[in-house]
Design a protein around this motif. Structure first.
Motif, PDB file in Angstrom:
ATOM      1  N   GLN A  55      34.103 -31.973 -18.950  1.00 50.98           N
ATOM      2  CA  GLN A  55      33.471 -31.420 -17.753  1.00 50.98           C
ATOM      3  C   GLN A  55      34.479 -30.661 -16.899  1.00 50.98           C
ATOM      4  O   GLN A  55      34.188 -29.575 -16.383  1.00 50.98           O
ATOM      5  CB  GLN A  55      32.823 -32.534 -16.930  1.00 50.98           C
ATOM      6  CG  GLN A  55      32.049 -32.039 -15.714  1.00 50.98           C
ATOM      7  CD  GLN A  55      30.952 -31.045 -16.059  1.00 50.98           C
ATOM      8  OE1 GLN A  55      30.264 -31.199 -17.081  1.00 50.98           O
ATOM      9  NE2 GLN A  55      30.775 -30.015 -15.245  1.00 50.98           N
ATOM     10  N   ARG A  58      35.168 -27.338 -18.511  1.00 46.99           N
ATOM     11  CA  ARG A  58      34.072 -26.390 -18.287  1.00 46.99           C
ATOM     12  C   ARG A  58      34.159 -25.784 -16.891  1.00 46.99           C
ATOM     13  O   ARG A  58      33.980 -24.579 -16.710  1.00 46.99           O
ATOM     14  CB  ARG A  58      32.729 -27.082 -18.488  1.00 46.99           C
ATOM     15  CG  ARG A  58      32.399 -27.398 -19.932  1.00 46.99           C
ATOM     16  CD  ARG A  58      31.023 -27.994 -20.090  1.00 46.99           C
ATOM     17  NE  ARG A  58      29.980 -27.090 -19.604  1.00 46.99           N
ATOM     18  CZ  ARG A  58      28.676 -27.297 -19.768  1.00 46.99           C
ATOM     19  NH1 ARG A  58      28.253 -28.384 -20.399  1.00 46.99           N
ATOM     20  NH2 ARG A  58      27.796 -26.422 -19.298  1.00 46.99           N
ATOM     21  N   GLU A  59      34.442 -26.614 -15.900  1.00 48.35           N
ATOM     22  CA  GLU A  59      34.554 -26.112 -14.532  1.00 48.35           C
ATOM     23  C   GLU A  59      35.729 -25.144 -14.396  1.00 48.35           C
ATOM     24  O   GLU A  59      35.657 -24.170 -13.644  1.00 48.35           O
ATOM     25  CB  GLU A  59      34.717 -27.289 -13.572  1.00 48.35           C
ATOM     26  CG  GLU A  59      33.465 -28.157 -13.470  1.00 48.35           C
ATOM     27  CD  GLU A  59      33.685 -29.417 -12.647  1.00 48.35           C
ATOM     28  OE1 GLU A  59      34.821 -29.595 -12.136  1.00 48.35           O
ATOM     29  OE2 GLU A  59      32.740 -30.221 -12.530  1.00 48.35           O
ATOM     30  N   ALA A  62      34.578 -21.724 -16.094  1.00 47.10           N
ATOM     31  CA  ALA A  62      33.293 -21.141 -15.700  1.00 47.10           C
ATOM     32  C   ALA A  62      33.496 -19.902 -14.832  1.00 47.10           C
ATOM     33  O   ALA A  62      34.272 -19.914 -13.869  1.00 47.10           O
ATOM     34  CB  ALA A  62      32.459 -22.173 -14.945  1.00 47.10           C
ATOM     35  N   GLU A  96      30.205 -22.493 -21.308  1.00 40.81           N
ATOM     36  CA  GLU A  96      30.081 -21.741 -20.058  1.00 40.81           C
ATOM     37  C   GLU A  96      29.862 -20.245 -20.275  1.00 40.81           C
ATOM     38  O   GLU A  96      29.710 -19.496 -19.313  1.00 40.81           O
ATOM     39  CB  GLU A  96      31.337 -21.952 -19.201  1.00 40.81           C
ATOM     40  CG  GLU A  96      31.496 -23.373 -18.689  1.00 40.81           C
ATOM     41  CD  GLU A  96      30.353 -23.792 -17.786  1.00 40.81           C
ATOM     42  OE1 GLU A  96      29.791 -22.928 -17.072  1.00 40.81           O
ATOM     43  OE2 GLU A  96      30.009 -24.987 -17.783  1.00 40.81           O
TER      44      GLU A  96
END
Length: 210
Positions: A55, A58-59, A62, A96
């Motif tokens: 996670q 991904r952040e 993104a 993403e």
């Protein structure tokens, strides 16, 4: 551009961050230990994350225009790390919709140029044999890239030096420059940033050397 840099506390990754900020880019630097990261800047965001946190990865990627990675093995005992870490970054990027990725590989993975001097061919063979586990790891990494949907570039430097950036080096798409022996980490970073928006570098291994 909006850039994410992995391996930002390393020699090449740190140079990517510094040069990108100097060029006016917005940079997200992903580090495991912010205390080791000394770079500051108005357009810099520092994200603390291990590469085992999907996670957080991904952040970090993104909405970015490109991801640049200085991650990779530094010694024989690190063999396996490049493929594993790149696989994690690719998964986050795919999730993403971020496509542009540049990574550091190594010159022995590139083909020798025509009329390469025998001495240089022999030197590359010796280095390849001594560090075989490291280069096997990088070959797996490059296969992961080739099988991905990413717009990747694998930058393949020879022996790395700590020298100031010069911006003067040779580039060979799909192979190595003739008698490719050394290059500074700062110039590898310079080359990676220059290749970021160059369509000729997409899905290519690229040799760089003085």
């Amino acid at each position: 551009m909006r850039l994410t840099v992995f391996g930002a506390t390393g020699g090449i990754g740190g140079q990517i961050v510094k040069q990108a900020l100097a060029a006016g880019h917005r940079v997200t630097a992903v580090v495991r230990d912010p205390a080791r990261f000394r770079v500051t800047g108005e357009r810099l965001e520092v994200v603390r994350s291990g590469l085992d946190d999907p996670q957080a990865l991904r952040e970090a990627v993104a909405g970015q225009d490109a991801v640049l990675s200085g991650l990779g093995p530094r010694r024989r005992s690190d063999a396996g790390v490049a493929a594993r870490l790149t696989r994690s970054v690719l998964a986050a990027m795919e999730a993403e919709g971020t496509r542009r990725l540049l990574v550091v590989s190594a010159a022995p993975l590139g083909s020798a140029p025509e009329r390469e001097p025998l001495r240089d061919r022999a030197m590359m063979s010796v280095v390849g044999a001594v560090l075989k586990p490291v280069y096997d790891d990088l070959r797996v990494m490059e296969r992961e890239l080739a099988h991905s949907a990413a717009d990747w570039t694998a930058v393949r430097p020879p022996r790395l030096l700590d020298r100031p950036v010069t911006g003067r080096y040779r580039v060979a798409v799909g192979g190595n420059p003739r008698s490719a022996r050394v290059i500074g980490r700062a110039d590898v970073a310079h080359a990676m940033l220059a290749m970021t928006d160059d369509p000729a570098m997409l899905r290519q291994g690229v040799g760089v050397a003085y």
